[in-house]
Design a protein around this motif. Structure first.
Motif, PDB file in Angstrom:
ATOM      1  N   LEU A 267      -6.303   7.522   1.220  1.00  0.00           N
ATOM      2  CA  LEU A 267      -7.590   6.872   0.981  1.00  0.00           C
ATOM      3  C   LEU A 267      -8.042   6.047   2.179  1.00  0.00           C
ATOM      4  O   LEU A 267      -9.162   5.535   2.204  1.00  0.00           O
ATOM      5  N   GLY A 268      -7.173   5.899   3.164  1.00  0.00           N
ATOM      6  CA  GLY A 268      -7.494   5.081   4.320  1.00  0.00           C
ATOM      7  C   GLY A 268      -6.991   3.668   4.208  1.00  0.00           C
ATOM      8  O   GLY A 268      -7.202   2.850   5.118  1.00  0.00           O
ATOM      9  N   PHE A 269      -6.301   3.339   3.125  1.00  0.00           N
ATOM     10  CA  PHE A 269      -5.772   1.987   2.938  1.00  0.00           C
ATOM     11  C   PHE A 269      -4.552   1.793   3.835  1.00  0.00           C
ATOM     12  O   PHE A 269      -3.703   2.673   3.943  1.00  0.00           O
ATOM     13  N   VAL A 270      -4.467   0.619   4.486  1.00  0.00           N
ATOM     14  CA  VAL A 270      -3.362   0.309   5.382  1.00  0.00           C
ATOM     15  C   VAL A 270      -2.406  -0.630   4.667  1.00  0.00           C
ATOM     16  O   VAL A 270      -2.710  -1.807   4.455  1.00  0.00           O
ATOM     17  N   SER A 271      -1.257  -0.129   4.283  1.00  0.00           N
ATOM     18  CA  SER A 271      -0.278  -0.903   3.515  1.00  0.00           C
ATOM     19  C   SER A 271       0.401  -1.952   4.385  1.00  0.00           C
ATOM     20  O   SER A 271       0.717  -1.708   5.543  1.00  0.00           O
ATOM     21  N   GLN A 272       0.654  -3.142   3.789  1.00  0.00           N
ATOM     22  CA  GLN A 272       1.336  -4.197   4.532  1.00  0.00           C
ATOM     23  C   GLN A 272       2.549  -4.726   3.773  1.00  0.00           C
ATOM     24  O   GLN A 272       3.665  -4.352   4.058  1.00  0.00           O
ATOM     25  N   GLY A 273       2.332  -5.617   2.803  1.00  0.00           N
ATOM     26  CA  GLY A 273       3.462  -6.261   2.148  1.00  0.00           C
ATOM     27  C   GLY A 273       4.033  -7.355   3.027  1.00  0.00           C
ATOM     28  O   GLY A 273       5.204  -7.330   3.399  1.00  0.00           O
ATOM     29  N   SER A 274       3.214  -8.331   3.392  1.00  0.00           N
ATOM     30  CA  SER A 274       3.591  -9.360   4.352  1.00  0.00           C
ATOM     31  C   SER A 274       4.481 -10.425   3.726  1.00  0.00           C
ATOM     32  O   SER A 274       4.696 -10.461   2.513  1.00  0.00           O
ATOM     33  N   THR A 275       4.947 -11.332   4.576  1.00  0.00           N
ATOM     34  CA  THR A 275       5.661 -12.501   4.090  1.00  0.00           C
ATOM     35  C   THR A 275       4.651 -13.480   3.498  1.00  0.00           C
ATOM     36  O   THR A 275       3.436 -13.390   3.743  1.00  0.00           O
ATOM     37  N   THR A 276       5.165 -14.442   2.744  1.00  0.00           N
ATOM     38  CA  THR A 276       4.297 -15.470   2.167  1.00  0.00           C
ATOM     39  C   THR A 276       3.649 -16.307   3.265  1.00  0.00           C
ATOM     40  O   THR A 276       2.464 -16.660   3.180  1.00  0.00           O
ATOM     41  N   GLU A 277       4.401 -16.623   4.311  1.00  0.00           N
ATOM     42  CA  GLU A 277       3.867 -17.411   5.410  1.00  0.00           C
ATOM     43  C   GLU A 277       2.725 -16.668   6.105  1.00  0.00           C
ATOM     44  O   GLU A 277       1.701 -17.261   6.471  1.00  0.00           O
ATOM     45  N   GLN A 278       2.897 -15.369   6.308  1.00  0.00           N
ATOM     46  CA  GLN A 278       1.834 -14.576   6.927  1.00  0.00           C
ATOM     47  C   GLN A 278       0.594 -14.532   6.040  1.00  0.00           C
ATOM     48  O   GLN A 278      -0.537 -14.618   6.534  1.00  0.00           O
ATOM     49  N   ALA A 279       0.806 -14.411   4.734  1.00  0.00           N
ATOM     50  CA  ALA A 279      -0.319 -14.381   3.800  1.00  0.00           C
ATOM     51  C   ALA A 279      -1.091 -15.697   3.845  1.00  0.00           C
ATOM     52  O   ALA A 279      -2.332 -15.704   3.848  1.00  0.00           O
TER      53      ALA A 279
END
Length: 324
Positions: free
Chosen positions: A289-301
């Motif tokens: 779909l063109g979505f770029v998956s991340q799943g970052s750390t809480t600090e990055q968020a």
């Protein structure tokens, strides 16, 4: 007597320890989690949320029940989140509007930073500049040239005043030194229809929402908003390589909770989310779909949210955007 007293004290202390947040977090979650999505069913955020909810529920061994609470730029739905208990059983998936709203609305019922607990950036949604397949503009250079030659004569649509699609257009106007007329819509579906028919000459749209129409030849993609080309649209140039230097703007989706969540719960949710966003089944569902998956750390968020609030304030102020 002393032995019995010590034993009783030991039992009392042990019982108290098992009632602490740390011990409670060890049993978390032990029943279903409510996942608020403050956008309408079928929106990009909703589609992503349902894929994430399914796999995150499996990772946590408890289902995540998606509840759409759309309207008013996501404010009513997010208000329910910030008003909920911080016990980890009410979460939300929010998008870029969460960081834009503080710059648009003077009487926000909550603080977009202080009243939430960032858990993880789910990922980003690239935007694409599109026109009708019958449009005279064959490439982004032709569109920009026409906008410079005929100020205000070219209309660009968005899903609403102050939306991420609106701000993407305002940033383009600023960086490309052009002037187009903004036409706000209430949501994206009618906008897509009017771009395809030529009623609106151009628009930034989320790639997942229009990829099928682009691939079917109903819409012509002129440029993408990301610093690099997209795998799903490899032949479409970026705005940066098309002469709009340093242009970069996309939408994002994040998992958040109410303020005051137990750190152990936040860590557990972040870790599970990071694993989910790398899961091959999740990537198989979202990447096409063109979505770029991340799943970052809480600090990055947290940093992304802070930075996006500041960035949005600058764009809204520079463009003189206001809402009633």
């Amino acid at each position: 007597m002393i032995a019995r007293t010590l034993a009783a004290c030991t039992l009392a202390i042990s019982t108290a320890l098992f009632q602490t947040p740390v011990a409670q977090a060890a049993n978390y979650p032990d029943h279903p989690i409510r996942l608020i999505v403050p956008t309408s069913p079928g929106s990009t955020a909703d589609v992503v949320a349902r894929v994430v909810a399914d796999h995150l529920g499996k990772a946590l061994a408890q289902p995540l029940i998606v509840e759409n609470l759309s309207g008013a730029a996501g404010i009513p739905g997010t208000r329910q989140l910030v008003s909920a208990k911080s016990d980890g059983y009410t979460l939300a998936i929010v998008s870029s509007n969460h960081a834009i709203n503080p710059s648009l609305y003077k009487d926000m019922p909550y603080d977009s930073v202080r009243d939430i607990t960032p858990i993880s950036m789910i990922g980003t949604t690239p935007l694409v500049v599109v026109v009708s397949d019958t449009s005279p503009y064959r490439d982004i250079g032709a569109l920009l040239s026409a906008a410079r030659t005929h100020p205000k004569e070219i209309n660009y649509g968005s899903s609403g005043t102050g939306s991420v699609l609106h701000l993407a257009g305002e940033l383009l106007k600023s960086q490309a030194d052009i002037d187009m007329t903004h036409i706000p819509y209430r949501g994206g579906n009618a906008l897509i229809t009017d771009v395809m028919s030529g009623q609106i000459q151009t628009a930034f749209l989320a790639v997942p929402s229009v990829l099928a129409q682009i691939q079917a030849g109903k819409l012509r993609a002129l440029a993408v908003s990301t610093p690099e080309r997209l795998t799903v649209l490899p032949d479409i140039p970026t705005l940066a390589e098309s002469g709009v230097k340093n242009y970069s703007y996309d939408a994002w989706i994040a998992l958040i909770g109410p303020a005051g969540m137990a750190p152990e719960q936040v860590s557990q949710l972040q870790s599970a989310t990071a694993r989910v966003m790398k899961d091959p089944d999740v990537l198989k569902a979202l990447q096409p779909l063109g979505f770029v998956s991340q799943g970052s750390t809480t600090e990055q968020a947290r940093k992304v949210l802070d930075d996006e609030v500041t960035k949005s304030q600058g764009l809204v102020s520079a463009a003189g955007i206001s809402v009633e």
